[in-house]
Motif scaffolding. Structure first.
Motif, PDB file in Angstrom:
ATOM      1  N   ILE A  38       4.882   7.123 -12.025  1.00  0.00           N
ATOM      2  CA  ILE A  38       5.925   6.463 -11.249  1.00  0.00           C
ATOM      3  C   ILE A  38       7.097   7.437 -11.175  1.00  0.00           C
ATOM      4  CG2 ILE A  38       7.491   4.480 -11.136  1.00  0.00           C
ATOM      5  CD1 ILE A  38       4.660   4.237 -13.579  1.00  0.00           C
ATOM      6  N   LEU A  46      12.320   2.585  -8.121  1.00  0.00           N
ATOM      7  CA  LEU A  46      11.043   3.074  -8.617  1.00  0.00           C
ATOM      8  C   LEU A  46      10.005   3.153  -7.496  1.00  0.00           C
ATOM      9  CD1 LEU A  46      10.938   0.771 -11.767  1.00  0.00           C
ATOM     10  CD2 LEU A  46      11.563   3.189 -11.727  1.00  0.00           C
ATOM     11  N   TRP A  48       5.766   3.861  -7.165  1.00  0.00           N
ATOM     12  CA  TRP A  48       4.468   4.143  -7.780  1.00  0.00           C
ATOM     13  C   TRP A  48       3.797   5.297  -7.041  1.00  0.00           C
ATOM     14  CZ3 TRP A  48      -0.568   2.645  -5.647  1.00  0.00           C
ATOM     15  CH2 TRP A  48      -1.630   2.853  -6.533  1.00  0.00           C
ATOM     16  N   TYR A  95       7.902   9.472 -14.366  1.00  0.00           N
ATOM     17  CA  TYR A  95       7.471   8.759 -15.562  1.00  0.00           C
ATOM     18  C   TYR A  95       5.948   8.627 -15.566  1.00  0.00           C
ATOM     19  CZ  TYR A  95      12.303   6.951 -15.857  1.00  0.00           C
ATOM     20  OH  TYR A  95      13.667   6.819 -15.951  1.00  0.00           O
ATOM     21  N   HIS A  99      -0.906   0.893 -17.882  1.00  0.00           N
ATOM     22  CA  HIS A  99      -1.006  -0.474 -17.386  1.00  0.00           C
ATOM     23  C   HIS A  99      -1.280  -1.422 -18.547  1.00  0.00           C
ATOM     24  CE1 HIS A  99      -1.132   0.106 -12.929  1.00  0.00           C
ATOM     25  NE2 HIS A  99      -1.444   1.340 -13.291  1.00  0.00           N
ATOM     26  N   LEU A 100      -0.717  -2.614 -18.455  1.00  0.00           N
ATOM     27  CA  LEU A 100      -0.802  -3.597 -19.544  1.00  0.00           C
ATOM     28  C   LEU A 100      -2.239  -3.989 -19.879  1.00  0.00           C
ATOM     29  CD1 LEU A 100       0.642  -5.717 -21.399  1.00  0.00           C
ATOM     30  CD2 LEU A 100       0.590  -7.263 -19.419  1.00  0.00           C
ATOM     31  N   ARG A 101      -3.050  -4.130 -18.810  1.00  0.00           N
ATOM     32  CA  ARG A 101      -4.433  -4.566 -19.017  1.00  0.00           C
ATOM     33  C   ARG A 101      -5.399  -3.570 -18.382  1.00  0.00           C
ATOM     34  NH1 ARG A 101      -2.132  -9.687 -17.267  1.00  0.00           N
ATOM     35  NH2 ARG A 101      -1.902 -11.121 -19.030  1.00  0.00           N
ATOM     36  N   LEU A 104      -6.016  -2.508 -12.511  1.00  0.00           N
ATOM     37  CA  LEU A 104      -4.999  -1.740 -11.813  1.00  0.00           C
ATOM     38  C   LEU A 104      -3.785  -2.580 -11.448  1.00  0.00           C
ATOM     39  CD1 LEU A 104      -4.318   1.005 -10.509  1.00  0.00           C
ATOM     40  CD2 LEU A 104      -5.514   0.196  -8.455  1.00  0.00           C
ATOM     41  N   GLN A 105      -3.995  -3.861 -11.172  1.00  0.00           N
ATOM     42  CA  GLN A 105      -2.916  -4.720 -10.696  1.00  0.00           C
ATOM     43  C   GLN A 105      -1.944  -5.149 -11.798  1.00  0.00           C
ATOM     44  OE1 GLN A 105      -6.109  -5.041 -10.106  1.00  0.00           O
ATOM     45  NE2 GLN A 105      -6.417  -4.979  -7.892  1.00  0.00           N
ATOM     46  N   PRO A 107       0.973  -4.839 -14.790  1.00  0.00           N
ATOM     47  CA  PRO A 107       2.207  -4.049 -14.885  1.00  0.00           C
ATOM     48  C   PRO A 107       2.111  -2.962 -15.950  1.00  0.00           C
ATOM     49  CG  PRO A 107       2.484  -6.128 -16.022  1.00  0.00           C
ATOM     50  CD  PRO A 107       1.145  -6.189 -15.340  1.00  0.00           C
ATOM     51  N   PHE A 108       3.179  -2.196 -16.080  1.00  0.00           N
ATOM     52  CA  PHE A 108       3.221  -1.094 -17.022  1.00  0.00           C
ATOM     53  C   PHE A 108       3.936  -1.521 -18.298  1.00  0.00           C
ATOM     54  CE2 PHE A 108       1.584   1.961 -14.115  1.00  0.00           C
ATOM     55  CZ  PHE A 108       2.047   1.601 -12.859  1.00  0.00           C
ATOM     56  N   ASP A 109       3.252  -1.378 -19.443  1.00  0.00           N
ATOM     57  CA  ASP A 109       3.869  -1.832 -20.689  1.00  0.00           C
ATOM     58  C   ASP A 109       4.403  -0.699 -21.551  1.00  0.00           C
ATOM     59  OD1 ASP A 109       0.864  -2.584 -22.711  1.00  0.00           O
ATOM     60  OD2 ASP A 109       1.302  -0.952 -21.301  1.00  0.00           O
ATOM     61  N   TRP A 111       5.852   3.270 -21.452  1.00  0.00           N
ATOM     62  CA  TRP A 111       6.377   4.299 -20.563  1.00  0.00           C
ATOM     63  C   TRP A 111       6.760   5.549 -21.358  1.00  0.00           C
ATOM     64  CZ3 TRP A 111       8.172   3.401 -15.253  1.00  0.00           C
ATOM     65  CH2 TRP A 111       7.889   2.113 -14.777  1.00  0.00           C
ATOM     66  N   GLY A 112       6.628   6.711 -20.722  1.00  0.00           N
ATOM     67  CA  GLY A 112       7.205   7.920 -21.267  1.00  0.00           C
ATOM     68  C   GLY A 112       8.703   7.906 -21.036  1.00  0.00           C
ATOM     69  N   GLN A 113       9.391   8.860 -21.614  1.00  0.00           N
ATOM     70  CA  GLN A 113      10.848   8.920 -21.467  1.00  0.00           C
ATOM     71  C   GLN A 113      11.270   9.437 -20.099  1.00  0.00           C
ATOM     72  OE1 GLN A 113      11.814  11.619 -24.681  1.00  0.00           O
ATOM     73  NE2 GLN A 113      11.739  13.419 -23.355  1.00  0.00           N
TER      74      GLN A 113
ATOM     75  N   SER B  35       6.114  -9.058 -12.262  1.00  0.00           N
ATOM     76  CA  SER B  35       6.649  -8.565 -13.521  1.00  0.00           C
ATOM     77  C   SER B  35       8.102  -8.155 -13.306  1.00  0.00           C
ATOM     78  CB  SER B  35       5.824  -7.381 -14.041  1.00  0.00           C
ATOM     79  OG  SER B  35       5.732  -6.367 -13.062  1.00  0.00           O
ATOM     80  N   TYR B  37      11.288  -5.582 -15.029  1.00  0.00           N
ATOM     81  CA  TYR B  37      11.613  -4.475 -15.906  1.00  0.00           C
ATOM     82  C   TYR B  37      13.128  -4.362 -16.056  1.00  0.00           C
ATOM     83  CZ  TYR B  37       6.840  -3.040 -14.730  1.00  0.00           C
ATOM     84  OH  TYR B  37       5.478  -3.008 -14.532  1.00  0.00           O
ATOM     85  N   ALA B  44      13.986   4.916 -19.747  1.00  0.00           N
ATOM     86  CA  ALA B  44      12.840   4.496 -18.955  1.00  0.00           C
ATOM     87  C   ALA B  44      12.849   2.972 -18.800  1.00  0.00           C
ATOM     88  CB  ALA B  44      11.553   4.927 -19.644  1.00  0.00           C
ATOM     89  N   LEU B  47       9.292  -3.230 -19.920  1.00  0.00           N
ATOM     90  CA  LEU B  47       8.695  -4.468 -19.415  1.00  0.00           C
ATOM     91  C   LEU B  47       9.343  -5.677 -20.078  1.00  0.00           C
ATOM     92  CD1 LEU B  47       6.483  -5.726 -17.609  1.00  0.00           C
ATOM     93  CD2 LEU B  47       4.943  -5.574 -19.587  1.00  0.00           C
ATOM     94  N   TRP B  92       1.704  -6.347  -7.281  1.00  0.00           N
ATOM     95  CA  TRP B  92       0.669  -5.645  -6.516  1.00  0.00           C
ATOM     96  C   TRP B  92       0.739  -6.138  -5.079  1.00  0.00           C
ATOM     97  CZ3 TRP B  92      -2.493  -1.661  -7.053  1.00  0.00           C
ATOM     98  CH2 TRP B  92      -3.605  -1.552  -6.229  1.00  0.00           C
ATOM     99  N   PHE B 102       7.600  -2.148  -6.053  1.00  0.00           N
ATOM    100  CA  PHE B 102       8.775  -2.544  -6.824  1.00  0.00           C
ATOM    101  C   PHE B 102       9.889  -2.992  -5.879  1.00  0.00           C
ATOM    102  CE2 PHE B 102       7.393  -1.034 -10.901  1.00  0.00           C
ATOM    103  CZ  PHE B 102       6.612   0.081 -10.647  1.00  0.00           C
TER     104      PHE B 102
END
Lengths: 121, 111
Positions: A38, A46, A48, A95, A99-101, A104-105, A107-109, A111-113, B35, B37, B44, B47, B92, B102
């Motif tokens: 992202i 943001l 994607w 970034y 993904h949380l699960r 693909l659909q 969300p992102f849980d 993250w890098g800095q 979701s 954020y 960053a 969530l 999505w 987003f």
């Protein structure tokens, strides 16, 4: 605890290729989940870029698809981003995230800095 | 121009409640989970809410989410100065261009 860390050049020349790597610790990429990139231009929202599954299946934002390649190296527990033919519009904080699960659909849980990449000659 | 529409800014006093809206369409919010954020300055995104109204472990119940039709709302009660941040909704979009989308972000100021 899952941790992600982006690395790569902070300055890229116009028309060249931006290359970043995301090193993952605390979790084995080969165990599953989608992993994504992202970006966020300075002062903006943001966007994607795309995501990859541990098997190598990739999904890209159509607006960037012609210039983007995301790959995974499970032996190094990392995944990478290449963005070709960059212009000043590609200047952003990039970034990597998980993904949380395992779909693909989700969300992102984690993250890098983030890493700032500036496109300039 | 973001696919999801958020107000650019909201503000409220400490201890008060604030809501942030996120408007979309049937191809995104209307048929997919939303979701939220939180992005503190220089950090960053984090969530806050997933699956419309679920909170990840460690997120206080002062934060809540809801969805109705093609819109979603983030609620924050008992505002603290530490809540000053940018907030983004995400989901999505299952149109022909299947993508993660987003909102443009909302700047929360705690007066």
């Amino acid at each position: 605890q899952v941790q992600l860390q982006e690395s790569g050049p902070g300055l890229v020349k116009p028309s060249e290729t931006l290359s970043l790597t995301c090193a993952v610790s605390g979790y084995s990429i080969s165990s599953g989940y989608y992993w994504g990139w992202i970006r966020q231009p300075p002062g903006k929202g943001l966007e994607w870029i795309g995501s990859i599954y541990h098997s190598g299946s990739t999904y890209y934002n159509p607006s960037l698809k012609s210039r983007v390649t995301i790959s995974v190296d499970t032996s190094k527990n990392q995944f990478s981003l290449k963005l070709s033919s960059v212009t000043a519009a590609d200047t952003a904080v990039y970034y990597c995230a998980r993904h949380l699960r395992r779909w693909l659909q989700s969300p992102f849980d984690y993250w890098g800095q983030g890493t700032l990449v500036t496109v300039s000659s | 121009q973001s696919v999801l529409t958020q107000p650019p800014s909201v503000s409220a006093a400490p201890g008060q409640k604030v809501t942030i809206s996120c408007s979309g369409s049937s191809s995104n919010i209307g048929n997919n989970y939303v979701s939220w954020y939180q992005q503190l300055p220089g950090t960053a995104p984090k969530l806050l809410i997933y699956d419309n109204n679920k909170r990840p472990s460690g997120i206080p119940d002062r934060f809540s989410g809801s969805k109705s039709g093609t819109s979603a709302t983030l609620g924050i009660t008992g505002l603290q100065t530490g809540d000053e941040a940018d907030y983004y909704c995400g989901t999505w979009d299952s149109s022909l261009s299947a993508v993660v989308v987003f909102g443009g972000g909302t700047k929360l100021t705690v007066l």
